[in-house]
Design an enzyme around this catalytic site. Sequence first.
Site, short mmCIF file in Angstrom:
data_model
loop_
_atom_site.label_atom_id
_atom_site.label_comp_id
_atom_site.label_asym_id
_atom_site.label_seq_id
_atom_site.Cartn_x
_atom_site.Cartn_y
_atom_site.Cartn_z
N PRO A 54 -10.10 63.94 18.93
CA PRO A 54 -11.53 63.88 18.62
C PRO A 54 -12.08 62.52 18.17
CG PRO A 54 -10.36 65.05 16.89
CD PRO A 54 -9.37 64.80 17.99
N LYS A 57 -15.29 61.69 22.43
CA LYS A 57 -15.44 61.51 23.88
C LYS A 57 -15.42 62.84 24.65
CE LYS A 57 -16.37 57.39 24.62
NZ LYS A 57 -17.65 57.64 23.93
N TYR A 79 -17.93 53.46 22.74
CA TYR A 79 -18.52 54.50 21.89
C TYR A 79 -19.85 54.98 22.45
CZ TYR A 79 -19.21 56.98 17.45
OH TYR A 79 -19.38 57.95 16.49
N HIS A 136 -28.31 56.89 16.61
CA HIS A 136 -27.48 56.10 15.70
C HIS A 136 -27.21 54.74 16.34
CE1 HIS A 136 -25.87 58.95 12.46
NE2 HIS A 136 -26.93 59.50 13.01
N TYR A 175 -16.03 55.76 9.66
CA TYR A 175 -14.66 55.98 10.10
C TYR A 175 -13.78 55.20 9.14
CZ TYR A 175 -16.32 57.89 14.59
OH TYR A 175 -16.91 58.65 15.57
C1 DHB Z 1 -18.13 63.99 15.00
C2 DHB Z 1 -16.89 64.24 15.55
C3 DHB Z 1 -16.15 63.21 16.06
O1 DHB Z 1 -14.95 63.44 16.62
C4 DHB Z 1 -16.59 61.91 15.99
O2 DHB Z 1 -15.82 60.90 16.46
C5 DHB Z 1 -17.84 61.66 15.46
C6 DHB Z 1 -18.60 62.70 14.95
C7 DHB Z 1 -18.94 65.10 14.44
O3 DHB Z 1 -18.53 66.25 14.55
O4 DHB Z 1 -20.00 64.83 13.85
#
Ligand code: DHB
Length: 395
Positions: free
Chosen positions: A294, A298, A386, A76, A205
Amino acid sequence: MTTTLRTRVAIVGAGPAGLLLSHLLDEAGIDSIVVDLRTRGEIESTIRAGILEQGTVELLDRLGKHSRARTVGHRHDGIELRFQGEGHRIDFPSLTGRSAWLYPQHEVLKDLIAARVAAEQDLRFGITVTAIDDTDPLRPLVIATDADGDELVIEADVVVGADGSRSVVRPTVTGSSQGGYFREYPFAWFGILCEAPPSSEELIYSNSPDGFALISQRSATVQRMYFQCDPELDPDSLSEEQIWVEMQKRVPGTTLLEGPIFQRDVLRFRSFVAHAMRKGRVAIIGDAAHTVPPTGAKGMNLAVADVALLHEALRALLLEGDERLIDSFEERALQRIWKAQHFSWWMTTMLHVTDDASDFDRRRQLGELRSVVESTAGQTYLAEAYTGWPLPSAE
Ligand code: DHB
């Protein structure tokens, strides 16, 4: 009946950190034993996050043909930040020369287990660790019970706790089971897996007046999505229709492709960093030492970064008797951990909406989002964090 085993490194926990550590130690000719409470099936099927930093993918390349991150996973090159009904793309390669990979954690675990089994790693499932005995500081012991209820004692030069947020090794290192810096958040994520084509090629996001949503993917036919919810919400209390209404209203300006939902869960948000990561010859890594919310994915990447440092320190200690890297391990690991804590907290607070937010708070938050997407410096900070800060040289 008690079985006593002897190894150089006893690793508690067959998650990403424990398994990768055993692989890198094996490359250096250092033997280890890995034990886990769970069965192999449980480990390989638990749904977790899906984003790998570039450095994580590069370390996994060392599994050779067993790593499928590049072949089955997807590179990505950007994400979309969405607010006030508009999407803003952050392009990783032009900002940092790096990318991220979408490849679910349970697939990483399948690869790691396959590689360790192929290498005849001593890897034991269904083992309950009851205590760590570090009375002899140069010869710590793991005391455990096997699946048949028999006692198992592992004598090692070093014990590593890679046994997750409910670590049984942590109290030996920190002196108490909590023993850390801690923060909770007043919200959680409602996560779903559904049968549908992707709604977007890249992750979205999204910040909206109704709260946050993350539109992620898994494959051409299965999607992973999350929306901000109350931590006390019972995942079974919403109908599929209600879930789609909640999801859709958090991504204004985008129409999600819907499909049958076959998995749902509520994920709580916590930030935690243990007061210590090492005491003598007992160390903790990954979720045993820290937890992040989440947002930004990370968690596993940070566990891998701990391993990148610890395996070098163990090579120096166990092959050359050089204690310098193990002595500086905690300090060096914590620098990255606190950067990742900040990034995860920042992404979380910038994107989520709290019930007690005032009009001022809400307008300030939009100003914050705008100062990221309208500035190359702002975008670059996000893209660097990221895709992952460079790991210590892994050779
Ligand atoms: C996913 C989970 C995340 O916390 C994130 O920031 C990006 C992707 C996922 O489960 O695809």
